[in-house]
Design an enzyme around this catalytic site. Structure first.
Site, PDB file in Angstrom:
ATOM      1  N   ARG A 123       0.810  -1.235   0.000  1.00  0.00           N
ATOM      2  CA  ARG A 123       0.000   0.000   0.000  1.00  0.00           C
ATOM      3  C   ARG A 123       0.837   1.278   0.000  1.00  0.00           C
ATOM      4  NH1 ARG A 123      -2.808  -3.258   3.557  1.00  0.00           N
ATOM      5  NH2 ARG A 123      -4.669  -4.142   2.587  1.00  0.00           N
ATOM      6  N   LYS A 145       2.922  10.993 -11.354  1.00  0.00           N
ATOM      7  CA  LYS A 145       2.044  10.129 -12.156  1.00  0.00           C
ATOM      8  C   LYS A 145       2.795   8.845 -12.450  1.00  0.00           C
ATOM      9  CE  LYS A 145      -1.091  13.106 -14.736  1.00  0.00           C
ATOM     10  NZ  LYS A 145      -1.540  13.488 -16.085  1.00  0.00           N
ATOM     11  N   GLU A 187       9.273  17.131 -25.231  1.00  0.00           N
ATOM     12  CA  GLU A 187       8.658  17.556 -23.964  1.00  0.00           C
ATOM     13  C   GLU A 187       9.250  18.884 -23.488  1.00  0.00           C
ATOM     14  OE1 GLU A 187       6.085  15.972 -22.677  1.00  0.00           O
ATOM     15  OE2 GLU A 187       6.272  13.804 -22.966  1.00  0.00           O
ATOM     16  N   LYS A 229       7.216  22.397 -14.479  1.00  0.00           N
ATOM     17  CA  LYS A 229       6.387  21.262 -14.094  1.00  0.00           C
ATOM     18  C   LYS A 229       6.113  21.294 -12.593  1.00  0.00           C
ATOM     19  CE  LYS A 229       5.049  16.627 -14.579  1.00  0.00           C
ATOM     20  NZ  LYS A 229       5.120  15.376 -15.285  1.00  0.00           N
ATOM     21  N   GLU A 239      -4.556  16.971 -11.278  1.00  0.00           N
ATOM     22  CA  GLU A 239      -5.106  17.359 -12.585  1.00  0.00           C
ATOM     23  C   GLU A 239      -6.594  17.684 -12.541  1.00  0.00           C
ATOM     24  OE1 GLU A 239      -3.260  15.219 -15.837  1.00  0.00           O
ATOM     25  OE2 GLU A 239      -4.961  15.673 -17.111  1.00  0.00           O
ATOM     26  N   ARG A 243      -3.035  21.437 -14.441  1.00  0.00           N
ATOM     27  CA  ARG A 243      -2.089  20.376 -14.813  1.00  0.00           C
ATOM     28  C   ARG A 243      -2.382  19.805 -16.199  1.00  0.00           C
ATOM     29  NH1 ARG A 243       0.695  15.587 -11.125  1.00  0.00           N
ATOM     30  NH2 ARG A 243       1.918  14.770 -12.831  1.00  0.00           N
ATOM     31  N   ASN A 247      -0.617  18.357 -20.956  1.00  0.00           N
ATOM     32  CA  ASN A 247      -1.010  17.415 -22.010  1.00  0.00           C
ATOM     33  C   ASN A 247      -1.047  18.055 -23.389  1.00  0.00           C
ATOM     34  OD1 ASN A 247      -1.350  15.366 -20.111  1.00  0.00           O
ATOM     35  ND2 ASN A 247      -3.416  16.076 -19.636  1.00  0.00           N
ATOM     36  N   HIS A 250      -0.826  15.965 -26.480  1.00  0.00           N
ATOM     37  CA  HIS A 250      -0.936  14.552 -26.092  1.00  0.00           C
ATOM     38  C   HIS A 250      -2.169  13.840 -26.625  1.00  0.00           C
ATOM     39  CE1 HIS A 250       2.474  15.425 -23.602  1.00  0.00           C
ATOM     40  NE2 HIS A 250       2.515  14.200 -23.144  1.00  0.00           N
ATOM     41  N   HIS A 254      -1.302  10.431 -28.276  1.00  0.00           N
ATOM     42  CA  HIS A 254      -1.763   9.118 -27.821  1.00  0.00           C
ATOM     43  C   HIS A 254      -2.454   8.354 -28.947  1.00  0.00           C
ATOM     44  CE1 HIS A 254      -1.549  10.128 -23.236  1.00  0.00           C
ATOM     45  NE2 HIS A 254      -0.377   9.978 -23.800  1.00  0.00           N
ATOM     46  N   HIS A 268       7.396   8.185 -27.758  1.00  0.00           N
ATOM     47  CA  HIS A 268       6.426   9.066 -27.099  1.00  0.00           C
ATOM     48  C   HIS A 268       6.753  10.550 -27.330  1.00  0.00           C
ATOM     49  CE1 HIS A 268       3.573  10.535 -24.130  1.00  0.00           C
ATOM     50  NE2 HIS A 268       4.557  11.252 -23.597  1.00  0.00           N
TER      51      HIS A 268
HETATM   52  N1  LIG Z   1       4.687   9.955 -15.567  1.00  0.00           N
HETATM   53  C1  LIG Z   1       4.648  11.000 -16.355  1.00  0.00           C
HETATM   54  O1  LIG Z   1       4.263  12.107 -15.929  1.00  0.00           O
HETATM   55  C2  LIG Z   1       5.111  10.871 -17.773  1.00  0.00           C
HETATM   56  C3  LIG Z   1       5.342  12.013 -18.539  1.00  0.00           C
HETATM   57  C4  LIG Z   1       5.842  11.848 -19.830  1.00  0.00           C
HETATM   58  C5  LIG Z   1       6.078  10.580 -20.340  1.00  0.00           C
HETATM   59  N2  LIG Z   1       5.839   9.494 -19.558  1.00  0.00           N
HETATM   60  C6  LIG Z   1       6.107   8.147 -20.063  1.00  0.00           C
HETATM   61  O2  LIG Z   1       7.513   8.018 -20.267  1.00  0.00           O
HETATM   62  C7  LIG Z   1       7.717   6.943 -21.200  1.00  0.00           C
HETATM   63  C8  LIG Z   1       8.810   7.334 -22.164  1.00  0.00           C
HETATM   64  O3  LIG Z   1       9.999   7.585 -21.460  1.00  0.00           O
HETATM   65  P1  LIG Z   1      11.431   7.617 -22.188  1.00  0.00           P
HETATM   66  O4  LIG Z   1      11.316   8.402 -23.436  1.00  0.00           O
HETATM   67  O5  LIG Z   1      12.408   7.983 -21.163  1.00  0.00           O
HETATM   68  O6  LIG Z   1      11.575   6.105 -22.682  1.00  0.00           O
HETATM   69  P2  LIG Z   1      12.404   4.858 -22.135  1.00  0.00           P
HETATM   70  O7  LIG Z   1      12.348   4.748 -20.685  1.00  0.00           O
HETATM   71  O8  LIG Z   1      11.921   3.711 -22.945  1.00  0.00           O
HETATM   72  O9  LIG Z   1      13.896   5.207 -22.580  1.00  0.00           O
HETATM   73  C9  LIG Z   1      14.215   5.307 -23.946  1.00  0.00           C
HETATM   74  C10 LIG Z   1      15.404   4.417 -24.304  1.00  0.00           C
HETATM   75  O10 LIG Z   1      16.598   5.004 -23.787  1.00  0.00           O
HETATM   76  C11 LIG Z   1      17.357   4.036 -23.060  1.00  0.00           C
HETATM   77  N3  LIG Z   1      18.102   4.784 -22.060  1.00  0.00           N
HETATM   78  C12 LIG Z   1      17.619   5.359 -20.938  1.00  0.00           C
HETATM   79  N4  LIG Z   1      18.580   6.087 -20.338  1.00  0.00           N
HETATM   80  C13 LIG Z   1      19.685   5.955 -21.095  1.00  0.00           C
HETATM   81  C14 LIG Z   1      21.001   6.488 -21.005  1.00  0.00           C
HETATM   82  N5  LIG Z   1      21.349   7.363 -20.049  1.00  0.00           N
HETATM   83  N6  LIG Z   1      21.903   6.116 -21.959  1.00  0.00           N
HETATM   84  C15 LIG Z   1      21.554   5.279 -22.955  1.00  0.00           C
HETATM   85  N7  LIG Z   1      20.318   4.782 -23.106  1.00  0.00           N
HETATM   86  C16 LIG Z   1      19.391   5.122 -22.188  1.00  0.00           C
HETATM   87  C17 LIG Z   1      16.337   3.075 -22.551  1.00  0.00           C
HETATM   88  O11 LIG Z   1      16.921   1.810 -22.281  1.00  0.00           O
HETATM   89  C18 LIG Z   1      15.356   3.011 -23.706  1.00  0.00           C
HETATM   90  O12 LIG Z   1      15.803   2.119 -24.675  1.00  0.00           O
HETATM   91  C19 LIG Z   1       6.390   6.683 -21.854  1.00  0.00           C
HETATM   92  O13 LIG Z   1       5.889   5.468 -21.368  1.00  0.00           O
HETATM   93  C20 LIG Z   1       5.516   7.836 -21.395  1.00  0.00           C
HETATM   94  O14 LIG Z   1       4.163   7.482 -21.300  1.00  0.00           O
HETATM   95  C21 LIG Z   1       5.360   9.615 -18.294  1.00  0.00           C
END
Ligand SMILES: NC(=O)c1ccc[n+]([C@@H]2O[C@H](COP(=O)([O-])OP(=O)(O)OC[C@H]3O[C@@H](n4cnc5c(N)ncnc54)[C@H](O)[C@@H]3O)[C@@H](O)[C@H]2O)c1
Length: 372
Positions: A123, A145, A187, A229, A239, A243, A247, A250, A254, A268
């Site tokens: 929890r 999030k 972003e 942010k 949100e 907030r 998006n 987005h 999406h 993404h």
């Molecule tokens: N929680 C939130 O508020 C929020 C906001 C925006 C996006 N997201 C989510 O984030 C995700 C995308 O995140 P992302 O773009 O970081 O993708 P990811 O985590 O898949 O990373 C992208 C790639 O980079 C590699 N990588 C990571 N760090 C590295 C480094 N320092 N050196 C070499 N390679 C590295 C990873 O192994 C992966 O292959 C999506 O699922 C999206 O929905 C969440």
């Protein structure tokens, strides 16, 4: 270089985002004050582990902190039930208790997945985000999030669970693939577009040098993004209003991610960049902003070399009606109406609840025409 500290003010759940080069080498000292016993569980992905896990392990060991680590396959495909169950069961096997701290060490996929596992484990267990992609440093590691994807869509299962600390080490961005760096840039631009025209001006001038590797510029861009942010999240954590501006782009993004099967055809952050360009196009067609605004957005994204048009997505896409239908699945739908974040100009985004569907179809139809 100095470390920047950005507070996220959320009462009893407040925490700090620390931004600077070399934070991983100092991670043991940064995290030690949070620990009630000198042991942490780290979850990462295979790529991040191969580049950076040893540094983290050494930093923890230097402070006498024992570490157990689990590595999952990289990529969006890991942000689902299978790895969620695996991480949760592994954390239980490692006897992680409510007073312990888990470290999410990776990009947005690891951060969202591990954050959600921590939200539900016993929890709620505390966790520290050590984001390693540009996207995770400027966006996903901040704000609490967390969640996973299901067959029905992205992020449909999740929870708000704030981290206890975020350590954004700018130096780790050096090992990112250029495509992943640029995806994160989508972003970064979003923050300028949604609420800070001066930041967008700064990005137009400094974006190329920043992408080329200038550490000072990278640190400023991450800091300014996190400040924006953190400000929005502290005013509207769950949100209810402001907030939603985060998006921007987005709803389009999406739908495009779903249409491309969450595959490497479209990352993404690339979808966010395309989505922002489309949101400005839609705003202009609704007479909300000048013609210059969408042109400037597109010109800057093109200059940065990131995806900006639907034509930049390889392979088949649905038609406009098909994409619109996918938007209806988006969880940002309020009472069955499509909701978009639109803009009255660069830096002036707002929530629009009743956008005419035919205009969205027209924007998509024209954007798809560019593919043929
Ligand atoms: N929680 C939130 O508020 C929020 C906001 C925006 C996006 N997201 C989510 O984030 C995700 C995308 O995140 P992302 O773009 O970081 O993708 P990811 O985590 O898949 O990373 C992208 C790639 O980079 C590699 N990588 C990571 N760090 C590295 C480094 N320092 N050196 C070499 N390679 C590295 C990873 O192994 C992966 O292959 C999506 O699922 C999206 O929905 C969440």
């Amino acid at each position: 270089m100095t470390t920047d500290l950005v507070p996220v003010a959320l009462g009893a759940r407040s925490y700090e985002v620390r931004i600077g080069a070399g934070l991983i080498e100092r991670a043991g000292a940064e995290i030690a004050p949070l620990l009630r016993r000198k042991r942490v569980a780290v979850i990462t992905d295979d790529t991040v582990a191969s580049h950076h896990l040893l540094s983290l392990a050494e930093a923890l060991e230097a402070q006498g902190i024992a570490m157990v680590a689990l590595s999952i396959p990289p990529g969006e495909g890991s942000k689902g039930w299978e790895q969620y169950a695996r991480c949760s069961e592994w954390l239980l096997e490692q006897k992680i208790e409510r007073r312990d701290v888990v470290i999410a060490f990776g990009g947005g996929v690891v951060g969202d997945l591990v954050g959600f596992a921590c939200a539900t484990l016993r929890r709620g267990v505390r966790f520290v985000q050590i984001p390693t992609t540009l996207l995770a440093q400027v966006d996903s590691s901040v704000g609490g999030k967390t969640g996973i994807n299901t067959a029905q869509g992205k992020n449909l299962i999740g929870a708000f669970h704030q981290p206890s600390l975020v350590l954004a080490d700018i130096a780790v961005l050096n090992t990112l693939e250029p495509r992943d760096f640029l995806a994160g840039y989508g972003e970064v631009v979003k923050y300028g577009l949604l609420g800070d025209a001066a930041f967008f001006d700064w990005l137009e001038i400094n974006g190329p040098a920043m992408a080329a590797g200038d550490m000072g510029l990278r640190q400023y861009a991450v800091k300014r993004s996190v400040e924006m942010k953190a400000g929005i999240v502290s005013r509207d954590e769950t949100e209810e209003g402001e907030r939603a501006l985060l998006n921007l782009g987005h709803t389009f993004c999406h739908a495009l991610e779903k249409a491309t099967g969450y595959s490497s055809r479209l990352l993404h952050g690339e979808g966010v960049a395309i989505g922002c360009a489309l949101a400005f196009e839609l705003s202009q067609r609704m007479g909300l902003c000048s013609q210059e605004a969408p042109s400037r957005v597109r010109a800057h994204l093109k200059a940065m070399g990131t995806k900006v048009d639907l034509a930049d997505i390889p392979g088949d896409l649905l038609d406009a009606a098909g994409l619109l239908a996918l938007m209806g699945q988006d969880k940002k739908v309020v009472d069955g109406k499509l909701r978009f974040i639109l803009a009255r100009g660069i830096g002036q985004a707002f929530v629009a609840d009743d956008v005419p569907g035919d205009l969205v179809t027209a924007v998509l139809t024209d954007a798809l025409r560019g593919r043929s």
